[in-house]
Motif scaffolding. Structure first.
Motif, mmCIF file in Angstrom:
data_model
loop_
_atom_site.group_PDB
_atom_site.id
_atom_site.type_symbol
_atom_site.label_atom_id
_atom_site.label_comp_id
_atom_site.label_asym_id
_atom_site.label_seq_id
_atom_site.Cartn_x
_atom_site.Cartn_y
_atom_site.Cartn_z
ATOM 1 N N SER A 97 0.901 -1.086 0.251
ATOM 2 C CA SER A 97 0.016 0.342 -0.022
ATOM 3 C C SER A 97 0.962 1.629 -0.122
ATOM 4 N N VAL A 98 2.387 1.077 -0.949
ATOM 5 C CA VAL A 98 2.602 2.558 -0.163
ATOM 6 C C VAL A 98 2.875 2.830 -1.771
ATOM 7 N N ASP A 99 3.216 4.122 -1.500
ATOM 8 C CA ASP A 99 3.320 5.007 -2.450
ATOM 9 C C ASP A 99 4.385 4.452 -3.840
ATOM 10 N N PRO A 100 3.769 4.517 -4.999
ATOM 11 C CA PRO A 100 4.556 4.113 -5.826
ATOM 12 C C PRO A 100 5.552 5.202 -6.352
ATOM 13 N N ALA A 101 5.965 6.191 -5.776
ATOM 14 C CA ALA A 101 7.053 7.310 -6.275
ATOM 15 C C ALA A 101 8.191 6.757 -5.207
ATOM 16 N N HIS A 102 8.590 5.220 -4.051
ATOM 17 C CA HIS A 102 8.938 5.806 -2.955
ATOM 18 C C HIS A 102 8.588 3.797 -3.396
ATOM 19 N N GLY A 103 8.615 3.368 -4.754
ATOM 20 C CA GLY A 103 9.026 1.932 -4.667
ATOM 21 C C GLY A 103 7.917 0.766 -4.755
#
Length: 598
Positions: A97-103
């Motif tokens: 569920s983490v931001d794609p901007a950080h992988g």
């Protein structure tokens, strides 16, 4: 040894049939491409990992525990934990569920919530290691500098590094305004941290290459109390510019706590001996920044008790079907056997249904809250976003306290189903009870949560968030109250809604005259609000089940859902009458007795 079967069917019922989670989430810009097939596939694979990889480690990890090498300060986790963590990382689960901007994969937090329910059922102690990383990620995502985000977030996202939160000290417990850890500015812009921390979950371990400690400390000129606390990143190994590991930072585990439960998780005494740290956010504003992590942790702790409630119920019902003891009061139910299975006895059923209702109600409440959190984070409508933020703030203490109180009740009841065997380690039930007990204490005791709910979230904003929630319930009641078959659910729900409104007003008036009235009523009040949430959600579940059955479905899940809802309204909701009477009784009987008479 206990077994665990992921409750995929009920998760799908809650997500798709009660809340239309995909339809809701698709309205949010980051999740416009989400579909039910993706959600179901993630649930299935998450369940396989939980049941197949980490559940078998739960009982052995409890027996083995963690060990500390006092010469090197290294902590070794139980056998199999490290390999399981690597499998978790290889599967991409930390990034779900983490931001794609950080992988990250960018999937909703609601789906991550479902993953963590299953992980906690399988092995709460193990799950705490990756779980704390999510809070560290959210804190740095919200308050870190661009440089801090670039260095730390991708590695927390991948699971290469894990996180911890270093708050509590031996003398201060929940009252963080008393903390003494010092932070001295250095010429290069870093800070030198010195002090002692205790009860630090996953503070030292062998699962990941680095641990990102978020530490609360005081600057030299800091004002006293909670207004003088700053937040710092203090990694186990100081990262180099390219993210490689540099020197070992002098932030050490100086002791492991010998605990009642969660033996597989390292609960550490931490010593900061001139450790290097970097400021996160503004000076003296650290407590507000850390609340991002703390609130995430409070929802996570509620999820821990939900997981334990579910797995305890599953094992207790299996035992109750097999265990032969006595005959049913109405005559033999298994005449071909020397005794009847204990599931025929009314009080055994009471204990089983109590646990099941607490699990199903807790699951619905956590998914409902997670959907609000996704909306708060991702909506591009300012009013919708603000309303969702208020709803999450209102429900966070309820999720933490109500679900963990219920988890203690439910796991104890499930152990009771086993009789004397429940008290014996080999059956696994006593571990669930021991593990559940900490959840009522850490991340702010349940009394603290109750004070937060009544004092800050209700009285503090003149009941705005509670009134908004109440209007949602009232609108639903108006829509479904005309259906005759729903009267058994709608009428007590509407009645409790009115009583909560009146009780909130009454307690607010009393608090103007004596602030101690809040402390005297808060615990009872939170349980009443928790029941309001459960009554609303069970009524919604019953409405869906009735509609499916009326449409011709023969899925037994709907029949069972109606039975559990009826049990909840008949046997558990009436607790509110005593709670309301207790809350209204005032603080006099608590405060009249002189301290030296205790």
């Amino acid at each position: 040894m206990p077994t665990y079967t992921p409750p995929i069917r009920d998760l799908q019922f809650v997500l798709h049939e009660m809340f239309d989670a995909v339809g809701t989430l698709k309205q949010l810009p980051p999740h416009g491409e989400l579909d039910a097939d993706t959600v179901n596939a993630v649930l299935e694979e998450a369940g396989k990992f939980a049941a197949g990889v980490i559940a078998p480690l739960n009982a052995p990890g409890d027996i083995q525990g963690c060990t500390l090498d006092r010469d090197t300060h290294a902590v070794r986790t139980p056998e199999g934990f490290k390999a399981a963590y690597q499998a978790y990382v290889d599967g991409g689960w930390p990034a779900l569920s983490v931001d794609p901007a950080h992988g990250g994969q960018g999937l909703p937090l609601t789906l991550n919530q479902c993953l963590y329910e299953m992980l906690n059922s399988a092995n709460q102690a193990w799950t705490m290691y990756p779980g704390l990383s999510h809070g560290a990620y959210e804190c740095l995502h919200a308050h870190g500098t661009p440089e801090q985000k670039a260095l730390y977030l991708p590695r927390l996202t991948s699971g290469e590094w894990t996180g911890s939160m270093c708050l509590t000290e031996p003398h201060c417990g929940t009252d963080l305004g008393l903390l003494r850890t010092k932070a001295e500015p250095q010429a290069d812009g870093s800070f030198r941290l010195t002090g002692q921390k205790i009860f630090i979950s996953a503070g030292e371990h062998d699962l990941a290459a680095n641990i990102v400690h978020l530490v609360l400390a005081r600057l030299p000129d800091a004002p006293a109390g909670s207004k003088g606390i700053s937040l710092f990143i203090c990694p186990k190994f100081i990262p180099q510019a390219d993210g490689g590991l540099g020197a070992r930072n002098p932030v050490f585990c100086s002791g492991l706590e010998h605990k009642m439960g969660i033996h597989g998780n390292s609960t550490c005494q931490m010593t900061l001996d001139g450790a290097t740290g970097w400021l996160v956010g503004q000076p003296n504003k650290g407590l507000a920044a850390m609340f991002v992590m703390m609130n995430a942790a409070r929802l996570g702790v509620g999820c821990q008790s939900l997981g334990l409630t579910e797995v305890a119920y599953q094992n207790a019902v299996t035992y109750a079907r097999d265990r032969l003891q006595m005959r049913a009061l109405t005559g033999p139910k298994a005449p071909d056997k020397p005794a009847d299975p204990i599931i025929v006895h009314p009080d055994v059923r009471r204990m089983l249904l109590t646990a099941r209702a607490m699990a199903e109600g807790g699951r619905a409440l956590l998914v409902y809250t997670a959907l609000q959190l996704d909306t708060a984070l991702a909506s591009d409508d300012a009013d919708e976003k603000a309303a969702a933020e208020r709803r999450v703030a209102l429900l966070t203490p309820v999720v933490k306290a109500f679900l963990t109180d219920n988890g203690w009740t439910a796991t104890s009841a499930c152990m009771q189903v086993y009789g004397g065997h429940g008290y014996i380690r080999e059956w696994g039930m006593e571990q669930f009870v021991r593990d559940a007990r900490i959840n009522m204490i850490y991340e702010g005791t349940n009394t603290i949560q109750s004070l937060d709910l009544l004092g800050r979230k209700v009285l503090g904003d003149n009941g705005k968030a509670l009134k908004e929630f109440g209007r949602e319930i009232a609108d639903w009641v108006e829509e479904h109250g005309v259906t005759e078959s729903m009267q058994e659910f709608v009428n007590p729900l509407a009645d409790l809604g009115d009583k909560v409104t009146k009780l909130s007003t009454e307690l607010g008036m009393k608090a103007f005259g004596n602030a101690d009235e809040v402390g005297g009523a808060a615990v009872d009040y939170l349980r009443v609000v928790g029941h309001l949430c459960f009554a609303y959600l069970f009524a919604r579940a019953a409405q869906v089940a009735q509609a499916r059955i009326a449409a011709g479905s023969d899925d037994p899940h709907y029949r069972a859902k109606l039975h559990v809802a009826r049990f909840y309204f008949a046997k558990l909701l009436p607790e509110t009458a005593a709670l309301i009477r207790s809350a209204r009784s005032g603080v006099g009987s608590l405060m009249a007795m002189e301290a030296d008479l205790f």
